[in-house]
Design a protein around this motif. Structure first.
Motif, PDB file in Angstrom:
ATOM      1  N   LYS A 158      41.763  24.403  31.664  1.00  0.00           N
ATOM      2  CA  LYS A 158      42.513  24.331  30.529  1.00  0.00           C
ATOM      3  C   LYS A 158      42.591  23.114  29.642  1.00  0.00           C
ATOM      4  CE  LYS A 158      45.911  27.388  33.390  1.00  0.00           C
ATOM      5  NZ  LYS A 158      47.372  27.626  33.677  1.00  0.00           N
ATOM      6  N   THR A 183      41.097  28.170  28.766  1.00  0.00           N
ATOM      7  CA  THR A 183      42.407  28.174  27.824  1.00  0.00           C
ATOM      8  C   THR A 183      42.556  26.989  26.939  1.00  0.00           C
ATOM      9  OG1 THR A 183      43.280  29.834  29.602  1.00  0.00           O
ATOM     10  CG2 THR A 183      44.883  28.682  27.929  1.00  0.00           C
ATOM     11  N   ARG A 217      54.039  23.500  29.229  1.00  0.00           N
ATOM     12  CA  ARG A 217      54.509  23.772  31.045  1.00  0.00           C
ATOM     13  C   ARG A 217      55.249  25.179  30.939  1.00  0.00           C
ATOM     14  NH1 ARG A 217      53.362  19.999  34.438  1.00  0.00           N
ATOM     15  NH2 ARG A 217      53.240  18.045  33.922  1.00  0.00           N
ATOM     16  N   SER A 220      52.007  26.973  31.317  1.00  0.00           N
ATOM     17  CA  SER A 220      51.229  26.523  32.427  1.00  0.00           C
ATOM     18  C   SER A 220      51.771  25.543  33.244  1.00  0.00           C
ATOM     19  CB  SER A 220      49.750  26.082  32.069  1.00  0.00           C
ATOM     20  OG  SER A 220      49.142  25.532  33.053  1.00  0.00           O
ATOM     21  N   VAL A 224      47.513  21.174  32.492  1.00  0.00           N
ATOM     22  CA  VAL A 224      46.194  21.386  32.118  1.00  0.00           C
ATOM     23  C   VAL A 224      45.274  20.280  32.587  1.00  0.00           C
ATOM     24  CG1 VAL A 224      47.034  21.937  29.828  1.00  0.00           C
ATOM     25  CG2 VAL A 224      46.524  19.631  30.265  1.00  0.00           C
ATOM     26  N   ARG A 244      46.889  18.330  35.678  1.00  0.00           N
ATOM     27  CA  ARG A 244      46.800  18.740  36.916  1.00  0.00           C
ATOM     28  C   ARG A 244      46.308  17.978  37.813  1.00  0.00           C
ATOM     29  NH1 ARG A 244      44.109  24.827  35.665  1.00  0.00           N
ATOM     30  NH2 ARG A 244      45.004  25.235  37.764  1.00  0.00           N
TER      31      ARG A 244
END
Length: 379
Positions: A158, A183, A217, A220, A224, A244
């Motif tokens: 992502k 993504t 957020r 996701s 990312v 992440r």
């Protein structure tokens, strides 16, 4: 003209060409079109008749005195251009007179003619326009090396890319789409959302009306894997917060330094960045250029041209970029019908230099605010 470094001590003839010179730091009036002597190519050099040049945010920073790799004033700006080979020096291989090429000299491209090392010149496909070719080097090489050499983009990742409607943002989107199941979150004003969505951004975010950190957020929750940040300033910290585990933020610009009232260079030092100024001196950049031209021929990438300005309209072109109105690449051409553009007024030209005039004050302010917590998010 003439040479990439605009040196005046090269052998010259009576021939001259038009070139854009940066004569000082400040407003748009510091960019001036002048008749410039034309030089002949030396050993290992090529002379190119320029047809199109790219405009980049770094060149706005140069005008304001904020770019650390700038040559000594006065000089001819311009990282990239395209055109036709006009003459060859000795010991040049792989190029012919009349060949259509793209050039990456580092500096000096904003000229009707340029002399540069032959290994910084690449033949372009017949199907590629000069404007498209001039849009490739800085934006696409930057995007390619950030995604694949620095961030190691792989399937399923992502990405958050800021200024997704700009030249680098467009390149990042197209190149990321060559990898499966990626993504893409992209920030841009709401008027540009449909455009970037069509280009491949999965989740456009209006940075002017929402907090992009919260917006990411909400889709996701764990954030990312990659943040590509041309902004600097407060956004560096926000980008790190969005990562992440094992994620990476790649800092490759300081747009906030140009448009905000504070200087955040010291905050940016917390993260290793992508140095555009040294881009063209590394072998990976040349490999990337060759790969990108191949991807163009395969139809995987296609530069989006926002607008085309003549050399005489360089101030209007820079103002359009400064105001973040462009969707895609802004191009400068030596010759173009002088249609009416929104040329900056004398007052706007002076305002364009306000940041550089106050840089020393800003640097002192930074020392005082370096360790402060930023209370308000920069949307």
């Amino acid at each position: 003209m003439a040479t990439a470094s605009a040196d005046a001590d090269q052998p010259t003839s009576t021939e001259t060409c038009k070139a854009i010179w940066l004569v000082g730091h400040g407003g748009y009036d510091k960019l001036q079109v002048k008749n410039t002597p034309v030089t002949s190519p030396g050993d290992g050099e090529v002379r190119v008749a320029v047809q199109a040049c790219g405009l980049n945010f770094a060149e706005l920073m140069m005008r304001q005195g904020l770019y650390r790799r700038s040559p000594t004033l006065p000089y001819i700006p311009g990282f990239e251009c395209s055109g036709t080979v006009e003459s060859l020096g000795d010991n040049v291989t792989g190029l012919e007179v009349g060949q259509r090429v793209v050039c990456v000299p580092g500096h000096g491209s904003w000229s009707e003619k340029i002399v540069l090392k032959f290994d910084h010149v690449f033949p372009i496909p017949d199907s590629m326009s000069f404007e498209e070719a001039a849009a490739i080097p800085v934006n696409y090489i930057t995007a390619y090396m950030m995604l694949f050499d620095v961030a190691h983009l792989s399937p399923g990742k992502k990405i958050l890319v800021h200024m997704a409607a700009g030249g680098v943002g467009t390149a990042v989107t197209q190149l990321a789409r060559t990898v499966e199941n990626v993504t893409i979150f992209g920030t841009a004003s709401s008027s540009k959302h449909e455009t970037i969505r069509q280009a491949g951004v999965d989740h456009p975010i209006d940075y002017r009306s929402v907090d992009y950190e919260q917006a990411v957020r909400s889709i996701s929750p764990d954030g990312v894997d990659i943040v590509l940040d041309p902004l600097g300033g407060k956004d560096v910290k926000k980008g790190v917060n969005l990562l992440r585990p094992l994620g990476i933020t790649v800092l490759f610009g300081f747009a906030n330094v140009v448009t905000e009232s504070k200087n955040y260079f010291n905050l940016a030092k917390q993260i290793a960045g992508f140095d555009l100024g040294g881009l063209f001196g590394v072998p990976q950049a040349k490999e990337a250029a060759t790969k990108l031209l191949q991807l163009y021929e395969e139809g995987a990438i296609k530069p989006r041209i926002d607008s085309v300005y003549s050399f005489a309209q360089v101030a209007a072109a820079q103002k359009r970029m400064h105001d973040r109105l462009n969707v895609g690449k802004i191009i400068l051409v030596p010759h173009k019908e002088e249609e009416k553009q929104d040329t900056p007024t004398a007052e706007e030209s002076r305002q364009g230099g306000e940041m550089s005039e106050n840089m020393e004050t800003k640097k002192e302010e930074t020392k005082e605010t370096e360790n402060e917590e930023e209370a308000e998010p920069n949307k």
